[in-house]
Every structure is written in C-alpha cells, then in structure tokens.
Design an enzyme around this catalytic site. Structure first.
Site, PDB file in Angstrom:
ATOM      1  N   GLU A   1       0.843  -1.191   0.000  1.00 36.93           N
ATOM      2  CA  GLU A   1       0.000   0.000   0.000  1.00 36.93           C
ATOM      3  C   GLU A   1       0.879   1.241   0.000  1.00 36.93           C
ATOM      4  OE1 GLU A   1      -4.138  -1.109   2.286  1.00 36.93           O
ATOM      5  OE2 GLU A   1      -2.563  -0.164   3.455  1.00 36.93           O
ATOM      6  N   CYS A   2       0.670   2.123  -0.957  1.00 40.36           N
ATOM      7  CA  CYS A   2       1.358   3.420  -1.027  1.00 40.36           C
ATOM      8  C   CYS A   2       2.873   3.252  -0.932  1.00 40.36           C
ATOM      9  CB  CYS A   2       0.808   4.368   0.043  1.00 40.36           C
ATOM     10  SG  CYS A   2       1.124   6.117  -0.310  1.00 40.36           S
ATOM     11  N   GLY A   3       3.478   3.578   0.208  1.00 38.24           N
ATOM     12  CA  GLY A   3       4.928   3.407   0.332  1.00 38.24           C
ATOM     13  C   GLY A   3       5.360   1.982   0.082  1.00 38.24           C
TER      14      GLY A   3
ATOM     15  N   MET B   1       5.408   1.401  -3.587  1.00 34.49           N
ATOM     16  CA  MET B   1       6.604   1.968  -4.210  1.00 34.49           C
ATOM     17  C   MET B   1       7.814   1.041  -4.045  1.00 34.49           C
ATOM     18  SD  MET B   1       6.272   5.916  -2.955  1.00 34.49           S
ATOM     19  CE  MET B   1       4.647   6.612  -2.675  1.00 34.49           C
TER      20      MET B   1
ATOM     21  N   THR C   1      -1.342  -0.883  -4.411  1.00 31.58           N
ATOM     22  CA  THR C   1      -2.237   0.249  -4.603  1.00 31.58           C
ATOM     23  C   THR C   1      -1.640   1.483  -3.941  1.00 31.58           C
ATOM     24  OG1 THR C   1      -3.464  -0.112  -2.537  1.00 31.58           O
ATOM     25  CG2 THR C   1      -4.258  -1.257  -4.511  1.00 31.58           C
TER      26      THR C   1
END
Length: 436
Positions: A327-329, A332, A427
C-alpha cells in the site's frame, strides 16, 4: 456510563491534536479512563492517542464506514469514563459526494454519536471575528451541539478579554485560553506529524501539554459539558476479509501506515500476524502465506532499503509462490525504482514495474473507491474497496496490468489504478473498509 465529546476546529493546524492529547493525559492523571478515536482517515494520530491514554485508538470515518461499523468500533469505549473523538480539518469539511454514512466530516460523527463539540479557536489576527466564526459553526447544522470553545495561541490578556467578551455576547462558553507555548508543538513532516514511535520524548511532551492545558483550561467545565453515552450494540462487526491466515507484516519507521482497526479485524477473524523490519534487513516469515507492506516513509530510507540485500532477496523468494501486497509506500518499494527528493535513484525490489519519484513533488490526496479487476490477497475480482490516498510521489512508469478501476469521491476515474504482476499487487490507497 461514559461521557462523550468531539474536539474540532474551523480548520487544520489550529491545535486539535495537542488539546486532545492534553485533555486525555490530564484526565488520566486524575484517575479517569480515557478512550480516544480519530474522525477521518488520518493514520498517524491514533498512535499519539494511545501514547496519551494507554488505550488503543482507532479511526471512525463516515465516508468509508457504515453506521454499524462505526458503532462497533466506538463500543470499545464502554468501560471508559471519558471518550474523546478528535476531528480532522474543519468541523464540516468532507467531500462533496456522500459516502456510506456521510461525507467524512467530523460533524457527521458528532451528530451520529450525539456528542457535543468543543471547538479549538485560534484568534491570531482577530478579536470579535473569532466569535462570529464560532457562532457560524454553532448554527450551521441543526442537530449539532456546541459545548464551548478553547482559545489557542492568544497574544495577550487584552486580546483574550476582547475575544471572551464577544463569545459571551453570542452565548458561547469559553473553557479556557492558551497563550503561545512553543514547548508543546508537535514536530511535523510532509505527511503530517512525525510519528509517535519516532519521538523518544513523546511522553514528556504530552505531560507538559497536560500541565499547560490544566493551568489554563477549566477541565471540570469541559467534562460537565460532555454527553452521557452508552454505546449501542452493533448488529454486525467489521466487514474486513484478512488477506491470509498467516500474515507477514512489514513494520518499522519506513512501513507503519496501517489502520489499527484493520489489524484488529484480521486478528478478530482468526489471522496470525508476524512482523518483520525491512530497515533491519529482515525478510518475511517463510511460514507465512501472505506478505503485506503498508505505507510509511520509504523515501526517507530509500538508500538503506536498496542496500538491504537479505530483505530484497527474501521478499522476491517469497513472491515466487505466495501473494505480496503493498500500500502506497509499500507499493513503491515493490516497484523497480524510487527517486528521492535529492534526485538520487534507488533500486527497489522489482516485483512490479512501478517507478516513482519525489524529485518533483505533487500531492495526491483524497478518498478512493476501487473495484478490483483482478484478485488481491483475500479479495475476489469485483470487490469494492474504500480507502484513502495521501502521498507526494510522481509516477515515472506504471507498465503492469491495472489492479482496479479507481474513482475519487466525486466519481471521477483516476489514473492510479494499482498494479499486478505474478503474485505481487499494489495500490496507492490505504484500505479502510470493504463495501458490504
């Protein structure tokens, strides 16, 4: 029976968190059990609440959650003496389109629970106008009760007298006035407050805030203004599907943005959670059947993540046979590369083709409604998920198949679809709830 209050303000940055923490700790010093909640999707504040009260705090969100879910979550305050819900942004600030049970505004939670609102007002650069703002907030929405106000960052005794007199004229109680006090300012960074677990002196800071507020605010009057409250039993609990039976969860300073109610729901459904630290070069538990990388601040630790070969190879080996979600970080870090704010490109794990950059920051912020186009851990295609996105990274490349069709709260389709490749999914939004 508990006493319930909502702490809100006309805007962000006025002092809601500081007052909430100070009241909670001051009442705790008096021997009261205090339970806190956070209205809205901020995932940092609950950890501060826990530090102040010694009790776990969770988010309640009218855009993403139905009334049954909110009732289930707040029922943990049944054994408390005082229950405080800290608002987000301004009292009525939410999104334009209604969600599951509201727009995400703090006022939704106050009205739903029947709790009076204590407003934090910063009258800097104002005098009588502060009373006009408070009166406007009091009268804007029928059914909402304003208990009174606490003035923050008052410039002088004369300034305080002017504002107090104006508030008294419109019938609004003033519980106290706080002079400027730099020692109780909470440090911030680009996604909000510096996390509670990163601050070694957080206990002392909250104690000082409690001492300062107790000196300038009538704690007894605030407590008397609270509504007697006994939680109603919820017919249904949380509608959350665990991503697996045994979950390896990344957890350290770079991977810490996960909603407390999600972890509780996973455990409540029988899942076992083992944590590991990518920053300590640890790999996920080999006996787990799914790995979950939450958001956080990988951009502040990108060099270390890139250098931690055991973590990266262990995660890749795990993903050969079992699902990994970010999720998010965390998303990435599952990608190919991350460029930090200084323009330095760092190789990530390469499980997805995503490449992101902080060299040119752009804020992405808002609620998200996603319909899965493919499965992700524990969820089937077609599942509708509600979440929240908040980051400053720019997508450089996103070559993989999309994971979902994602809409913002207004219904507009956005480009951040998430990604899938092999057993890896990711995501940009943080999952809050599934649509029933």
């Amino acid at each position: 029976m508990a006493a319930g209050l909502v702490i809100s303000a006309p805007a962000s940055g006025v002092g809601k968190t500081t007052l909430t923490l100070a009241l909670a700790r001051a009442w705790r010093h008096r021997g009261l059990n205090v339970q806190c909640f956070k209205s809205g999707p901020d995932y940092i504040d609950p950890a501060f609440h826990a530090a102040a009260t010694g009790r776990a705090s969770v988010n309640v969100d009218s855009w993403a959650m139905d009334r049954e879910t909110i009732a289930h979550l707040v029922s943990r305050g049944v054994d408390a003496d005082v229950v405080l819900a800290e608002g987000s942004m301004g009292l009525f600030d939410g999104v334009a389109a209604r969600g599951v049970s509201g727009t995400g505004a703090t006022a939704d939670i106050a009205e739903m629970l029947g709790w009076p609102v204590v407003l934090v007002i910063d009258p800097s650069g104002q005098a009588q106008t502060a009373a006009a703002i408070a009166a406007g907030l009091r009268d804007y929405r029928p059914g909402l009760k304003l208990a009174g106000v606490v003035l923050n960052r008052v410039a002088s005794p004369r300034h305080q007298d002017l504002v107090r007199h104006a508030l008294n004229e419109v019938g609004i109680a003033v519980f106290g006035a706080l002079p400027r006090h730099a020692e109780i300012s909470l440090p911030k960074r680009h996604l909000g407050l510096v996390q509670a677990e990163e601050q070694a002196e957080i206990g002392k800071l909250i104690d000082e805030a409690a001492r300062f507020v107790a000196e300038h605010v009538d704690l007894d009057a605030v407590l008397r203004s609270a509504a007697s409250w006994s939680p109603q039993p919820a017919v249904n609990g949380l509608n959350v599907t665990p991503p697996g039976q045994r979950i390896a969860l990344a957890r350290d300073a770079a991977f810490s943005f996960v909603y407390p109610h999600m972890l509780e729901a996973w455990r409540g459904a029988g899942a076992e959670i083992s944590t590991f630290s990518p920053l300590a070069d640890e790999a996920p538990d080999a006996s787990a059947d799914v790995c979950w990388l939450p958001g956080g601040y990988p951009e502040l630790h990108a060099g270390k993540i890139a250098a931690n070969a055991h973590f990266r190879s262990g995660l890749r080996a795990f993903a050969e046979t079992r699902p990994v979600h970010g999720e998010c970080g965390g998303y990435m870090v599952l990608g190919t590369a991350l460029t930090d704010a200084d323009g330095v490109r760092h190789e990530m794990t390469g499980l997805l083709g995503l490449e992101t950059s902080f060299a040119k920051r752009r804020m992405h912020l808002g609620y998200r409604l996603a319909e899965l186009a493919a499965p992700m851990p524990g969820l089937r295609p077609g599942a509708r998920l509600r979440g929240h996105e908040f980051h400053y990274s720019t997508i450089v490349a996103q070559p993989d198949m999309p994971l979902a069709v994602v809409h913002e709260a207004t219904g507009a389709v956005i480009a951040e679809t998430g990604s899938r490749r092999g057993h890896a999914t990711g995501t940009f939004f943080h999952l809050i709830a599934e649509d029933r």
